[in-house]
Design a protein around this motif. Structure first.
Motif, PDB file in Angstrom:
ATOM      1  N   ALA A  18     -15.150 -14.102  -2.937  1.00  0.00           N
ATOM      2  CA  ALA A  18     -14.032 -14.641  -3.710  1.00  0.00           C
ATOM      3  C   ALA A  18     -12.832 -14.927  -2.816  1.00  0.00           C
ATOM      4  O   ALA A  18     -12.156 -15.951  -2.963  1.00  0.00           O
ATOM      5  N   VAL A  19     -12.556 -14.023  -1.875  1.00  0.00           N
ATOM      6  CA  VAL A  19     -11.449 -14.230  -0.938  1.00  0.00           C
ATOM      7  C   VAL A  19     -11.701 -15.457  -0.082  1.00  0.00           C
ATOM      8  O   VAL A  19     -10.831 -16.328   0.089  1.00  0.00           O
ATOM      9  N   LEU A  20     -12.908 -15.575   0.455  1.00  0.00           N
ATOM     10  CA  LEU A  20     -13.236 -16.710   1.326  1.00  0.00           C
ATOM     11  C   LEU A  20     -13.222 -18.024   0.560  1.00  0.00           C
ATOM     12  O   LEU A  20     -12.822 -19.063   1.091  1.00  0.00           O
ATOM     13  N   MET A  66     -14.751 -14.829   9.602  1.00  0.00           N
ATOM     14  CA  MET A  66     -13.595 -14.379   8.832  1.00  0.00           C
ATOM     15  C   MET A  66     -13.434 -12.867   8.966  1.00  0.00           C
ATOM     16  O   MET A  66     -13.640 -12.088   8.029  1.00  0.00           O
ATOM     17  N   CYS A  67     -13.041 -12.456  10.161  1.00  0.00           N
ATOM     18  CA  CYS A  67     -12.829 -11.040  10.448  1.00  0.00           C
ATOM     19  C   CYS A  67     -11.670 -10.911  11.421  1.00  0.00           C
ATOM     20  O   CYS A  67     -11.204 -11.908  11.991  1.00  0.00           O
ATOM     21  N   ALA A  68     -11.206  -9.699  11.607  1.00  0.00           N
ATOM     22  CA  ALA A  68     -10.032  -9.477  12.447  1.00  0.00           C
ATOM     23  C   ALA A  68     -10.306  -9.730  13.924  1.00  0.00           C
ATOM     24  O   ALA A  68      -9.456 -10.246  14.641  1.00  0.00           O
ATOM     25  N   ALA A  69     -11.493  -9.361  14.381  1.00  0.00           N
ATOM     26  CA  ALA A  69     -11.795  -9.454  15.810  1.00  0.00           C
ATOM     27  C   ALA A  69     -13.299  -9.538  15.999  1.00  0.00           C
ATOM     28  O   ALA A  69     -14.081  -9.320  15.064  1.00  0.00           O
ATOM     29  N   HIS A  70     -13.704  -9.832  17.226  1.00  0.00           N
ATOM     30  CA  HIS A  70     -15.128  -9.908  17.525  1.00  0.00           C
ATOM     31  C   HIS A  70     -15.809  -8.562  17.300  1.00  0.00           C
ATOM     32  O   HIS A  70     -15.236  -7.497  17.551  1.00  0.00           O
ATOM     33  N   THR A  71     -17.050  -8.638  16.819  1.00  0.00           N
ATOM     34  CA  THR A  71     -17.895  -7.479  16.623  1.00  0.00           C
ATOM     35  C   THR A  71     -19.264  -7.808  17.218  1.00  0.00           C
ATOM     36  O   THR A  71     -19.467  -8.910  17.739  1.00  0.00           O
ATOM     37  N   PRO A 181      -3.653  -2.312   6.410  1.00  0.00           N
ATOM     38  CA  PRO A 181      -4.980  -2.448   7.001  1.00  0.00           C
ATOM     39  C   PRO A 181      -5.176  -3.843   7.587  1.00  0.00           C
ATOM     40  O   PRO A 181      -4.974  -4.847   6.901  1.00  0.00           O
ATOM     41  N   ALA A 182      -5.551  -3.904   8.856  1.00  0.00           N
ATOM     42  CA  ALA A 182      -5.760  -5.194   9.529  1.00  0.00           C
ATOM     43  C   ALA A 182      -7.195  -5.656   9.293  1.00  0.00           C
ATOM     44  O   ALA A 182      -8.007  -5.771  10.208  1.00  0.00           O
ATOM     45  N   PHE A 183      -7.497  -5.909   8.029  1.00  0.00           N
ATOM     46  CA  PHE A 183      -8.808  -6.370   7.585  1.00  0.00           C
ATOM     47  C   PHE A 183      -8.614  -7.613   6.727  1.00  0.00           C
ATOM     48  O   PHE A 183      -7.617  -7.723   6.011  1.00  0.00           O
ATOM     49  N   VAL A 184      -9.573  -8.523   6.775  1.00  0.00           N
ATOM     50  CA  VAL A 184      -9.433  -9.757   6.003  1.00  0.00           C
ATOM     51  C   VAL A 184      -9.648  -9.508   4.520  1.00  0.00           C
ATOM     52  O   VAL A 184      -8.824  -9.904   3.693  1.00  0.00           O
ATOM     53  N   ALA A 185     -10.756  -8.882   4.150  1.00  0.00           N
ATOM     54  CA  ALA A 185     -11.087  -8.726   2.729  1.00  0.00           C
ATOM     55  C   ALA A 185     -11.130  -7.267   2.324  1.00  0.00           C
ATOM     56  O   ALA A 185     -11.413  -6.385   3.143  1.00  0.00           O
ATOM     57  N   PRO A 186     -10.851  -6.982   1.059  1.00  0.00           N
ATOM     58  CA  PRO A 186     -10.998  -5.609   0.569  1.00  0.00           C
ATOM     59  C   PRO A 186     -12.451  -5.154   0.681  1.00  0.00           C
ATOM     60  O   PRO A 186     -13.375  -5.948   0.570  1.00  0.00           O
ATOM     61  N   SER A 187     -12.636  -3.865   0.896  1.00  0.00           N
ATOM     62  CA  SER A 187     -13.979  -3.313   1.026  1.00  0.00           C
ATOM     63  C   SER A 187     -13.907  -1.815   0.775  1.00  0.00           C
ATOM     64  O   SER A 187     -12.825  -1.254   0.535  1.00  0.00           O
ATOM     65  N   TYR A 207       0.907   2.195   1.112  1.00  0.00           N
ATOM     66  CA  TYR A 207      -0.317   1.581   1.628  1.00  0.00           C
ATOM     67  C   TYR A 207      -0.444   0.166   1.073  1.00  0.00           C
ATOM     68  O   TYR A 207      -0.500  -0.032  -0.147  1.00  0.00           O
ATOM     69  N   ALA A 208      -0.487  -0.815   1.962  1.00  0.00           N
ATOM     70  CA  ALA A 208      -0.505  -2.221   1.566  1.00  0.00           C
ATOM     71  C   ALA A 208      -1.930  -2.732   1.370  1.00  0.00           C
ATOM     72  O   ALA A 208      -2.908  -2.103   1.778  1.00  0.00           O
ATOM     73  N   ASP A 209      -2.029  -3.892   0.762  1.00  0.00           N
ATOM     74  CA  ASP A 209      -3.316  -4.566   0.611  1.00  0.00           C
ATOM     75  C   ASP A 209      -3.762  -5.161   1.946  1.00  0.00           C
ATOM     76  O   ASP A 209      -2.930  -5.472   2.816  1.00  0.00           O
ATOM     77  N   PRO A 210      -5.069  -5.353   2.144  1.00  0.00           N
ATOM     78  CA  PRO A 210      -5.533  -6.092   3.324  1.00  0.00           C
ATOM     79  C   PRO A 210      -5.067  -7.543   3.249  1.00  0.00           C
ATOM     80  O   PRO A 210      -4.457  -7.974   2.267  1.00  0.00           O
ATOM     81  N   LEU A 211      -5.380  -8.319   4.260  1.00  0.00           N
ATOM     82  CA  LEU A 211      -4.893  -9.696   4.358  1.00  0.00           C
ATOM     83  C   LEU A 211      -5.329 -10.545   3.169  1.00  0.00           C
ATOM     84  O   LEU A 211      -4.556 -11.327   2.628  1.00  0.00           O
ATOM     85  N   GLY A 212      -6.579 -10.427   2.775  1.00  0.00           N
ATOM     86  CA  GLY A 212      -7.077 -11.072   1.568  1.00  0.00           C
ATOM     87  C   GLY A 212      -6.805 -12.561   1.490  1.00  0.00           C
ATOM     88  O   GLY A 212      -7.117 -13.319   2.406  1.00  0.00           O
ATOM     89  N   GLU A 213      -6.180 -12.975   0.394  1.00  0.00           N
ATOM     90  CA  GLU A 213      -5.947 -14.397   0.131  1.00  0.00           C
ATOM     91  C   GLU A 213      -4.592 -14.880   0.652  1.00  0.00           C
ATOM     92  O   GLU A 213      -4.139 -15.964   0.266  1.00  0.00           O
ATOM     93  N   HIS A 214      -3.955 -14.123   1.515  1.00  0.00           N
ATOM     94  CA  HIS A 214      -2.633 -14.510   2.016  1.00  0.00           C
ATOM     95  C   HIS A 214      -2.681 -15.928   2.607  1.00  0.00           C
ATOM     96  O   HIS A 214      -3.593 -16.259   3.375  1.00  0.00           O
ATOM     97  N   PRO A 215      -1.716 -16.782   2.265  1.00  0.00           N
ATOM     98  CA  PRO A 215      -1.725 -18.167   2.749  1.00  0.00           C
ATOM     99  C   PRO A 215      -1.719 -18.297   4.266  1.00  0.00           C
ATOM    100  O   PRO A 215      -2.257 -19.274   4.811  1.00  0.00           O
TER     101      PRO A 215
END
Length: 262
Positions: A18-20, A66-71, A181-187, A207-215
């Protein structure tokens, strides 16, 4: 004219999808590509997404992790997956490495705790015991926020590395603080593991939300795609300057995340 598409790739559940899809809708409205697709996997990208990749019809595909960094997935598994595309793939950097993400993290924090000398901002990353990418990315945003924000302190912590999430509360020297949290989507990680490690029930730490749908996340994706388009034009110009352009293979141009061809 060459057909182009964007492929947003993420790991997670339907919440991630949904976020993506929100970012995909925005990109479809602001770019001149023929399609914007979303691909989400749970554990094994090559097994779960091969059909999706084989079904891509565009001649050029901009694939964005769509992630914070390489894995391990973005360095090994996803490039291998993209080798099944029929067109040329321009493999982009993870979305979390963009300067635009610094703004998103700052806004997530400021929504709960306004910046000031009496306030701290804590960036929470996943970390890794074997690869440095996540730590490098979180440290990069922390350094920018120390320079650009009015917080009295900007700290970092990680689930799998030191400084550990469990200990960051004891390093706070200001009466107000917020963890982002420096994460793209909630989990499950952002919803359960991090809050438990931060002991949020004790109070004194928002505690804030992850990045999610931020413009600004959409801006980060758009910026990376435009960079790849510019690099593609440079590649074409360089090839043309030394003679006839070579015949393109039907396999995609993919990298291991460090500029090395697969």
């Amino acid at each position: 004219m060459t057909t182009e598409s964007i492929l947003l790739i993420g790991r997670g559940t339907e919440v991630t999808r949904a976020v993506l899809e929100t970012h995909a809708d925005r990109l479809a409205a602001r770019t001149r590509v023929d399609a914007v697709d979303v691909a989400v996997y749970e554990r094994e990208p090559r097994r779960e997404l091969r059909e999706t990749v084989e079904g891509l019809s565009a001649e050029t595909v901009y694939a964005v992790p769509m992630c914070a960094a390489h894995t391990y997935d973005t360095v090994d598994e996803i490039p291998a997956l993209l080798s099944h595309a029929s067109g040329t793939v321009r493999y982009c950097e993870p979305v979390g490495q963009s300067p635009a993400i610094t703004d998103a993290l700052a806004e997530r924090g400021a929504a709960l705790v306004s910046p000031g000398e009496d306030a701290s901002l804590v960036l929470v990353g996943f970390g890794s015991n074997s690869k440095p990418y996540n730590r490098q990315t979180v440290d990069y945003h922390a350094a920018r926020l120390r320079d650009q924000s009015a917080y009295g302190a900007v700290l970092t912590c990680y689930l799998l590395q030191n400084p550990a999430v469990e200990c960051v509360r004891y390093n706070l020297a200001t009466p107000r603080a917020v963890a982002v949290p420096a994460f793209v989507a909630p989990s499950e990680i952002t919803d359960d593991r991090i809050p438990a490690a931060l002991e949020l029930a004790r109070g004194g730490l928002e505690y804030a939300d992850p990045l999610g749908e931020h413009p600004r996340v959409t801006d980060a994706v758009h910026g990376e795609i435009e960079k790849q388009r510019a690099l593609a034009r440079d590649d074409s110009a360089s090839t043309a300057s030394v003679g006839a352009r070579p015949t393109r293979t039907p396999r995609p141009v993919s990298t291991d995340g460090e500029g090395l061809s697969e």
